[in-house]
Enzyme design. Sequence first.
Site, PDB file in Angstrom:
ATOM      1  N   LYS A 138     -77.376 -58.860 -47.463  1.00  0.00           N
ATOM      2  CA  LYS A 138     -76.717 -59.782 -46.522  1.00  0.00           C
ATOM      3  C   LYS A 138     -77.139 -61.218 -46.846  1.00  0.00           C
ATOM      4  CE  LYS A 138     -76.134 -60.570 -41.513  1.00  0.00           C
ATOM      5  NZ  LYS A 138     -76.546 -60.164 -40.149  1.00  0.00           N
ATOM      6  N   SER A 150     -72.854 -58.803 -36.941  1.00  0.00           N
ATOM      7  CA  SER A 150     -72.580 -59.833 -37.908  1.00  0.00           C
ATOM      8  C   SER A 150     -72.738 -59.385 -39.356  1.00  0.00           C
ATOM      9  CB  SER A 150     -73.532 -61.012 -37.668  1.00  0.00           C
ATOM     10  OG  SER A 150     -74.867 -60.627 -37.922  1.00  0.00           O
ATOM     11  N   SER A 192     -76.392 -56.245 -34.817  1.00  0.00           N
ATOM     12  CA  SER A 192     -75.671 -56.554 -36.056  1.00  0.00           C
ATOM     13  C   SER A 192     -75.846 -55.589 -37.214  1.00  0.00           C
ATOM     14  CB  SER A 192     -76.039 -57.945 -36.530  1.00  0.00           C
ATOM     15  OG  SER A 192     -75.293 -58.888 -35.818  1.00  0.00           O
TER      16      SER A 192
HETATM   17  N1  GLN Z   1     -73.119 -59.928 -31.858  1.00  0.00           N
HETATM   18  C1  GLN Z   1     -74.368 -60.432 -31.402  1.00  0.00           C
HETATM   19  C2  GLN Z   1     -74.344 -61.940 -31.443  1.00  0.00           C
HETATM   20  O1  GLN Z   1     -73.331 -62.476 -31.680  1.00  0.00           O
HETATM   21  C3  GLN Z   1     -75.483 -59.872 -32.223  1.00  0.00           C
HETATM   22  C4  GLN Z   1     -75.579 -60.510 -33.537  1.00  0.00           C
HETATM   23  C5  GLN Z   1     -76.746 -60.035 -34.349  1.00  0.00           C
HETATM   24  O2  GLN Z   1     -77.326 -58.990 -34.078  1.00  0.00           O
HETATM   25  N2  GLN Z   1     -77.105 -60.823 -35.325  1.00  0.00           N
HETATM   26  O3  GLN Z   1     -75.312 -62.603 -31.240  1.00  0.00           O
END
Ligand code: GLN
Length: 487
Positions: free
Chosen positions: A79, A154, A178
């Site tokens: 990532k 994400s 995420s």
């Molecule tokens: N979807 C969540 C956010 O927007 C979690 C994102 C994540 O775990 N990086 O913060």
Amino acid sequence: MSLYQLTAHTLHKKLKEREITAVELTESVYNRIDAVEPHVKGYLELTKELALEQAAAADAGFQNGDDMPSLAGIPIAIKDVICTKGVRTTCGSKILRNFVPPYDATVMTKLHQQGIVMLGKTNMDEFAMGSSTENSAYQITHNPWNLETIPGGSSGGSAAVVSADMAICSLGSDTGGSIRQPAALCGVVGMKPTYGRVSRYGLVAFASSLDQIGPFTKDVTDCALLLNAICGHDPMDSTAVDEPVPDFTQSLINDVKGLKVGVPKEYFTEGLMQEVADKVNAAIAVLEEHGAIINKDISLKHTEYAIATYYIIAPAEASANLARYDGVRYGYRTEKPEDLLNMYKKTRSEGFGPEVKRRIMLGTFALSAGYQDAYYRKAQKVRTLIRKDFDAAFEKVDVIATPTSPTSAFKIGERTEDPLQMYLSDVMTTPASHAGLPGISIPCGLTTDGLPIGLQLLAKPFAEEMLLRVAYSFEQNTEHHKQKPNL
Ligand code: GLN
């Protein structure tokens, strides 16, 4: 089956017996990338030349008859939130579009010690803020199961490339879901380790008290292998706990007899898609058939506050963490500013996307004098209550089983206009993030539209072994992980 379709543990045997070479394997994966990446768009950057060099180095070791680590020569995607020495790390943001880290994140150092082959960097929501990967400043990643839908986020790129066989496995990061949510939506295995299990050194910070790096894999055995490689204390990260790291492959035991599985009613409420509930219940029934004891009498009563709490704490931390992108030290700087203040303002306004700006404003507000007690401190208190709910539940059960995501993958564009709708994608994952617990998502079936559904398993801090054992048993007794998208 083609090489690119196989798991790391199967490929390791073939490499070791010199049935195949790492160069052949790497080429096979890049051929697959050439064929399907134009449709999926999971990668931001490919590092083929470097990968082939790494593969050749692994081959030399195998040819020598050296005792090679389990991930030697295995093609892995990373990532783009993880710093890779000499390889651009953008975090999905324009503000870091030219940032080339002068050092490797600790997880990268560890993976290179294993002799992995790094394929490239995967797409993500800008600064890991999002649930659909649509907040990337660069491109939209498509879910390999249905190209009109999102892959989750994400870490959507990391999930999609494993699902589409464009990587044998990958690393992602999980702040509020995420890893687990995109794993569920793309039909692969994804684990968020206990907070503190894996070093965050070199992980671009979003919300430091929540962020954790973890694996995406095609099965639970590979998840154990990748965990073995990345876990452990690190003097470079004061929150990377000095706890012994077991050999996680020892937890791959097909036996759940007598294990207590808690099923919290708070996760089976309004907003949960019926088909998701049905498949998750069927998965829990499989565990019961194999001797697990199901306990529906646990209560996680503060679950409903997890999202609100998360959207105070995570933006608060993000607003502080992102203050460093000021045009002076990193990446992008606006051209021809009028003065210093104007340079800061223009750099940030041009460099950050709308969601990142929204979070910075929310976080700055929640931390500001006069509001801090009402928002930030209150959220911290609720966070403690959520943690206490879990502590009490784990007095009664060994693992907790829930859906990973309330719905299957939604259509591209469906939630971009409504941030609250987007935030609700994480109702099932944020509670465990608050409590720092380890969680895994494993495939447990498809909807009638052919989209993957994930089963989330949670355990006490540092009980990854329990998660792996239950997940492995489930996998051994079902076929869901063998289903593949038709690309
Ligand atoms: N979807 C969540 C956010 O927007 C979690 C994102 C994540 O775990 N990086 O913060």
